[in-house]
Design a protein around this motif. Structure first.
Motif, PDB file in Angstrom:
ATOM      1  N   VAL A 154       0.862  -1.182   0.000  1.00  0.00           N
ATOM      2  CA  VAL A 154       0.000   0.000   0.000  1.00  0.00           C
ATOM      3  C   VAL A 154       0.896   1.229   0.000  1.00  0.00           C
ATOM      4  O   VAL A 154       1.470   1.590   1.033  1.00  0.00           O
ATOM      5  CB  VAL A 154      -0.933   0.010   1.227  1.00  0.00           C
ATOM      6  CG1 VAL A 154      -1.892   1.198   1.161  1.00  0.00           C
ATOM      7  CG2 VAL A 154      -1.711  -1.296   1.329  1.00  0.00           C
ATOM      8  N   PRO A 155       1.063   1.889  -1.144  1.00  0.00           N
ATOM      9  CA  PRO A 155       2.016   3.004  -1.239  1.00  0.00           C
ATOM     10  C   PRO A 155       1.740   4.146  -0.274  1.00  0.00           C
ATOM     11  O   PRO A 155       2.659   4.864   0.135  1.00  0.00           O
ATOM     12  CB  PRO A 155       1.842   3.473  -2.696  1.00  0.00           C
ATOM     13  CG  PRO A 155       1.264   2.312  -3.413  1.00  0.00           C
ATOM     14  CD  PRO A 155       0.400   1.602  -2.418  1.00  0.00           C
ATOM     15  N   GLN A 156       0.477   4.313   0.119  1.00  0.00           N
ATOM     16  CA  GLN A 156       0.126   5.444   0.990  1.00  0.00           C
ATOM     17  C   GLN A 156       0.567   5.242   2.431  1.00  0.00           C
ATOM     18  O   GLN A 156       0.586   6.200   3.202  1.00  0.00           O
ATOM     19  CB  GLN A 156      -1.387   5.676   0.948  1.00  0.00           C
ATOM     20  CG  GLN A 156      -1.917   6.194  -0.374  1.00  0.00           C
ATOM     21  CD  GLN A 156      -2.317   5.083  -1.320  1.00  0.00           C
ATOM     22  OE1 GLN A 156      -1.792   3.962  -1.222  1.00  0.00           O
ATOM     23  NE2 GLN A 156      -3.231   5.364  -2.232  1.00  0.00           N
ATOM     24  N   PHE A 157       0.915   4.024   2.846  1.00  0.00           N
ATOM     25  CA  PHE A 157       1.306   3.782   4.230  1.00  0.00           C
ATOM     26  C   PHE A 157       2.764   4.158   4.457  1.00  0.00           C
ATOM     27  O   PHE A 157       3.609   4.001   3.571  1.00  0.00           O
ATOM     28  CB  PHE A 157       1.125   2.311   4.607  1.00  0.00           C
ATOM     29  CG  PHE A 157      -0.313   1.896   4.744  1.00  0.00           C
ATOM     30  CD1 PHE A 157      -1.319   2.826   4.933  1.00  0.00           C
ATOM     31  CD2 PHE A 157      -0.668   0.552   4.701  1.00  0.00           C
ATOM     32  CE1 PHE A 157      -2.644   2.446   5.062  1.00  0.00           C
ATOM     33  CE2 PHE A 157      -1.986   0.151   4.833  1.00  0.00           C
ATOM     34  CZ  PHE A 157      -2.976   1.102   5.004  1.00  0.00           C
ATOM     35  N   GLY A 158       3.047   4.608   5.686  1.00  0.00           N
ATOM     36  CA  GLY A 158       4.409   4.916   6.069  1.00  0.00           C
ATOM     37  C   GLY A 158       4.692   4.443   7.474  1.00  0.00           C
ATOM     38  O   GLY A 158       3.794   4.002   8.206  1.00  0.00           O
ATOM     39  N   THR A 159       5.956   4.533   7.878  1.00  0.00           N
ATOM     40  CA  THR A 159       6.339   4.156   9.235  1.00  0.00           C
ATOM     41  C   THR A 159       5.590   5.028  10.241  1.00  0.00           C
ATOM     42  O   THR A 159       5.552   6.243  10.108  1.00  0.00           O
ATOM     43  CB  THR A 159       7.851   4.326   9.416  1.00  0.00           C
ATOM     44  OG1 THR A 159       8.528   3.534   8.457  1.00  0.00           O
ATOM     45  CG2 THR A 159       8.285   3.913  10.816  1.00  0.00           C
ATOM     46  N   GLY A 160       4.999   4.411  11.225  1.00  0.00           N
ATOM     47  CA  GLY A 160       4.188   5.131  12.201  1.00  0.00           C
ATOM     48  C   GLY A 160       2.707   4.973  11.979  1.00  0.00           C
ATOM     49  O   GLY A 160       1.925   5.219  12.890  1.00  0.00           O
ATOM     50  N   ASP A 161       2.297   4.569  10.774  1.00  0.00           N
ATOM     51  CA  ASP A 161       0.893   4.241  10.570  1.00  0.00           C
ATOM     52  C   ASP A 161       0.591   2.899  11.247  1.00  0.00           C
ATOM     53  O   ASP A 161       1.472   2.044  11.368  1.00  0.00           O
ATOM     54  CB  ASP A 161       0.565   4.155   9.078  1.00  0.00           C
ATOM     55  CG  ASP A 161       0.627   5.509   8.399  1.00  0.00           C
ATOM     56  OD1 ASP A 161       0.538   6.533   9.103  1.00  0.00           O
ATOM     57  OD2 ASP A 161       0.788   5.551   7.163  1.00  0.00           O
ATOM     58  N   TRP A 162      -0.647   2.712  11.644  1.00  0.00           N
ATOM     59  CA  TRP A 162      -1.023   1.538  12.443  1.00  0.00           C
ATOM     60  C   TRP A 162      -2.415   1.078  12.042  1.00  0.00           C
ATOM     61  O   TRP A 162      -3.320   1.899  11.847  1.00  0.00           O
ATOM     62  CB  TRP A 162      -1.007   1.908  13.926  1.00  0.00           C
ATOM     63  CG  TRP A 162      -1.332   0.814  14.881  1.00  0.00           C
ATOM     64  CD1 TRP A 162      -0.468  -0.111  15.408  1.00  0.00           C
ATOM     65  CD2 TRP A 162      -2.619   0.531  15.454  1.00  0.00           C
ATOM     66  NE1 TRP A 162      -1.144  -0.949  16.273  1.00  0.00           N
ATOM     67  CE2 TRP A 162      -2.461  -0.581  16.312  1.00  0.00           C
ATOM     68  CE3 TRP A 162      -3.881   1.109  15.318  1.00  0.00           C
ATOM     69  CZ2 TRP A 162      -3.528  -1.120  17.037  1.00  0.00           C
ATOM     70  CZ3 TRP A 162      -4.950   0.568  16.037  1.00  0.00           C
ATOM     71  CH2 TRP A 162      -4.770  -0.530  16.896  1.00  0.00           C
ATOM     72  N   LEU A 163      -2.611  -0.246  11.886  1.00  0.00           N
ATOM     73  CA  LEU A 163      -3.906  -0.803  11.527  1.00  0.00           C
ATOM     74  C   LEU A 163      -4.420  -1.706  12.637  1.00  0.00           C
ATOM     75  O   LEU A 163      -3.691  -2.557  13.146  1.00  0.00           O
ATOM     76  CB  LEU A 163      -3.811  -1.604  10.226  1.00  0.00           C
ATOM     77  CG  LEU A 163      -3.479  -0.812   8.961  1.00  0.00           C
ATOM     78  CD1 LEU A 163      -3.376  -1.744   7.770  1.00  0.00           C
ATOM     79  CD2 LEU A 163      -4.526   0.271   8.704  1.00  0.00           C
ATOM     80  N   GLY A 177      -7.381   2.405  11.591  1.00  0.00           N
ATOM     81  CA  GLY A 177      -6.327   2.502  12.591  1.00  0.00           C
ATOM     82  C   GLY A 177      -6.022   3.959  12.882  1.00  0.00           C
ATOM     83  O   GLY A 177      -6.928   4.763  13.144  1.00  0.00           O
ATOM     84  N   SER A 178      -4.734   4.304  12.805  1.00  0.00           N
ATOM     85  CA  SER A 178      -4.329   5.686  13.038  1.00  0.00           C
ATOM     86  C   SER A 178      -3.081   5.997  12.237  1.00  0.00           C
ATOM     87  O   SER A 178      -2.345   5.100  11.807  1.00  0.00           O
ATOM     88  CB  SER A 178      -4.062   5.941  14.532  1.00  0.00           C
ATOM     89  OG  SER A 178      -2.998   5.127  14.995  1.00  0.00           O
ATOM     90  N   SER A 179      -2.845   7.288  12.037  1.00  0.00           N
ATOM     91  CA  SER A 179      -1.688   7.743  11.281  1.00  0.00           C
ATOM     92  C   SER A 179      -0.890   8.720  12.120  1.00  0.00           C
ATOM     93  O   SER A 179      -1.413   9.726  12.595  1.00  0.00           O
ATOM     94  CB  SER A 179      -2.121   8.422   9.977  1.00  0.00           C
ATOM     95  OG  SER A 179      -1.004   8.881   9.246  1.00  0.00           O
ATOM     96  N   ASN A 180       0.367   8.390  12.315  1.00  0.00           N
ATOM     97  CA  ASN A 180       1.306   9.267  13.019  1.00  0.00           C
ATOM     98  C   ASN A 180       2.696   8.813  12.643  1.00  0.00           C
ATOM     99  O   ASN A 180       3.218   7.858  13.217  1.00  0.00           O
ATOM    100  CB  ASN A 180       1.095   9.205  14.531  1.00  0.00           C
ATOM    101  CG  ASN A 180       2.021  10.152  15.274  1.00  0.00           C
ATOM    102  OD1 ASN A 180       3.005  10.639  14.733  1.00  0.00           O
ATOM    103  ND2 ASN A 180       1.707  10.407  16.532  1.00  0.00           N
ATOM    104  N   ALA A 196      -7.083   9.506  13.387  1.00  0.00           N
ATOM    105  CA  ALA A 196      -7.817   8.364  12.869  1.00  0.00           C
ATOM    106  C   ALA A 196      -7.562   8.206  11.377  1.00  0.00           C
ATOM    107  O   ALA A 196      -7.498   9.191  10.631  1.00  0.00           O
ATOM    108  CB  ALA A 196      -9.305   8.537  13.136  1.00  0.00           C
ATOM    109  N   MET A 197      -7.404   6.946  10.944  1.00  0.00           N
ATOM    110  CA  MET A 197      -7.097   6.665   9.550  1.00  0.00           C
ATOM    111  C   MET A 197      -7.983   5.538   9.042  1.00  0.00           C
ATOM    112  O   MET A 197      -8.213   4.549   9.744  1.00  0.00           O
ATOM    113  CB  MET A 197      -5.631   6.278   9.391  1.00  0.00           C
ATOM    114  CG  MET A 197      -5.217   5.929   7.960  1.00  0.00           C
ATOM    115  SD  MET A 197      -3.466   5.506   7.825  1.00  0.00           S
ATOM    116  CE  MET A 197      -3.440   3.911   8.661  1.00  0.00           C
ATOM    117  N   ILE A 198      -8.478   5.669   7.811  1.00  0.00           N
ATOM    118  CA  ILE A 198      -9.272   4.638   7.153  1.00  0.00           C
ATOM    119  C   ILE A 198      -8.721   4.430   5.756  1.00  0.00           C
ATOM    120  O   ILE A 198      -8.659   5.370   4.952  1.00  0.00           O
ATOM    121  CB  ILE A 198     -10.757   5.026   7.073  1.00  0.00           C
ATOM    122  CG1 ILE A 198     -11.334   5.257   8.478  1.00  0.00           C
ATOM    123  CG2 ILE A 198     -11.553   3.947   6.338  1.00  0.00           C
ATOM    124  CD1 ILE A 198     -12.770   5.733   8.482  1.00  0.00           C
TER     125      ILE A 198
END
Length: 409
Positions: A154-163, A177-180, A196-198
């Protein structure tokens, strides 16, 4: 590199419990026994009896199952982890129940591998999704066709994102999950202002939505391609987000300081249940259930003051099961059963040795209800557990058992 895990069968003991009201139950995995099951233990609490079976999927030491989804009594998927104490060396688990045996499946062509898989969903028998943590520091998304699984990039995910959770229907998968990007992986809700992330996958590709509030989403359910719910918490209390006409929007909920939500199940546009808890002093947690009536969310009355609620499922007809943990009876499996007419406690049989039983998730298929989680003994050793509940027939005999399950003796 492909990692194939061994095929294992689970042992089972049988007991009989009763409760005060009867609903159809839902199918989940039970297991082929290595030894004869114990003779049933009867406990009448009303006119309805439930056959309860306690089993294990026979994971490696310190294994735990985090989520479960059932398509039929002979097609059930569960995910979790082994070596739970090894934050950087824990191993993901994908297990399938075919009506007689548990089988573990590996993830192909991924050298880094998954750590903890938290959630699983099935759009169909040939489209299975799971999400969790990758050992490379990125959120982990895996998709399978029932026989093989592959990691999905998933190209949009980065380190610190969480599902934390996933749900799927034909044509759409949603993970929440969440994005940070600066958050510490060991503390997914800590750090600076996680939002919050979807994430949504369709035939057109991936899109990622971030909320305009600080918080984390832990549960999600889809009713149609353009309708669904996601739940979690923020600094102010419980959070509910609704998917309507293809857009995610915040929905008002009762003000509950210290409250949080961990899972949600919807029958359709007019019925849904969200579960979680309310933090109190001295580490105590009160159970929290919110009910949607098509217009607003309201707080339901609970049959006891203290309990931890983790997962919820239903039969599509307004009947629900909630899995969790009762600190007052830590050695017994604990569920709530009910709906609009109120909630009742369902307990398993007490264990012979001290342990704490936490049922992390529950699913329902046909007349069976199955919950998964883990038991922790006095030496802090984890063992995965599978608790299956099935109604008796009207004559007092056990309802028909899935193929491959040995008869009672």
């Amino acid at each position: 590199m492909s990692r194939r895990l061994s095929r294992r069968a689970s042992a089972m003991c049988v007991l009989l419990i009763g409760m005060s009201a009867g609903l159809p139950a839902r199918a989940t995995p039970s297991a082929h026994a290595h030894a004869d099951p114990a003779r049933p233990h009867a406990a009448d609490r009303g006119h309805v009896r439930l056959l309860q079976e306690s089993a294990t999927a026979r994971l490696q030491p310190d294994g735990s199952l985090s989520d479960v989804v059932g398509l039929s009594a002979s097609d059930v998927w569960a995910v979790g982890q082994e070596d739970v104490w090894e934050a950087w060396q824990n191993r993901s688990v994908i297990a399938h129940w075919d009506g007689s045996t548990w089988t573990e499946l590996g993830i192909r062509n991924d050298a880094s591998g998954a750590g903890h898989l938290r959630s699983v969903a099935a759009a169909s028998a040939r489209e299975i999704w799971a999400v969790g943590d990758g050992h490379d520091g990125l959120p982990y998304v895996v998709r399978g066709d029932g026989s093989v699984f592959d990691r999905v990039s998933v190209p949009q995910f980065g380190t610190g994102d969480w599902l934390g959770a996933v749900d799927a229907i034909p044509g759409r998968m949603v993970a929440v999950g969440s994005s940070n990007r600066n958050r510490n992986r060991a503390d997914p809700v800590g750090g600076a202002d996680p939002r919050a992330m979807i994430a949504t996958a369709t035939a057109k590709g991936w899109t990622v939505w971030e909320g305009d509030f600080t918080g984390t989403l832990y549960g999600v359910t889809l009713t149609r391609k353009d309708e669904g719910w996601a739940v979690g918490d923020s600094e102010d209390g419980p959070v509910v987000v609704r998917l309507s006409d293809g857009e995610w929007k915040d929905v008002p909920v009762p003000s509950i300081p210290g409250g949080f939500l961990r899972d949600v199940y919807a029958d359709g546009a007019k019925r849904a249940v969200a579960v979680g808890g309310v933090y109190h002093g001295q580490g105590k947690i009160a159970p929290l259930v919110l009910e949607w009536n098509g217009k607003r969310w309201s707080r339901a009355s609970m049959p006891q003051r203290h309990a931890e609620l983790y997962g919820v499922t239903g039969d599509g007809e307004g009947h629900y099961w909630i899995s969790g943990f009762d600190p007052g009876h830590p050695g017994q499996a604990f569920l709530l059963r009910g709906g609009g007419s109120g909630w009742r406690v369902v307990r398993g049989q007490a264990a012979a040795r001290p342990r704490a039983v936490r049922l992390q998730a529950v699913t329902h298929v046909g007349d069976l209800t199955l919950a998964v989680g883990h038991a922790v003994d006095e030496r802090d050793r984890y063992t995965d557990i599978v608790e299956r509940f099935q109604p008796e027939d009207a004559d007092g005999a056990a309802a028909p058992r899935p193929e491959g399950t040995p008869p009672e003796r």
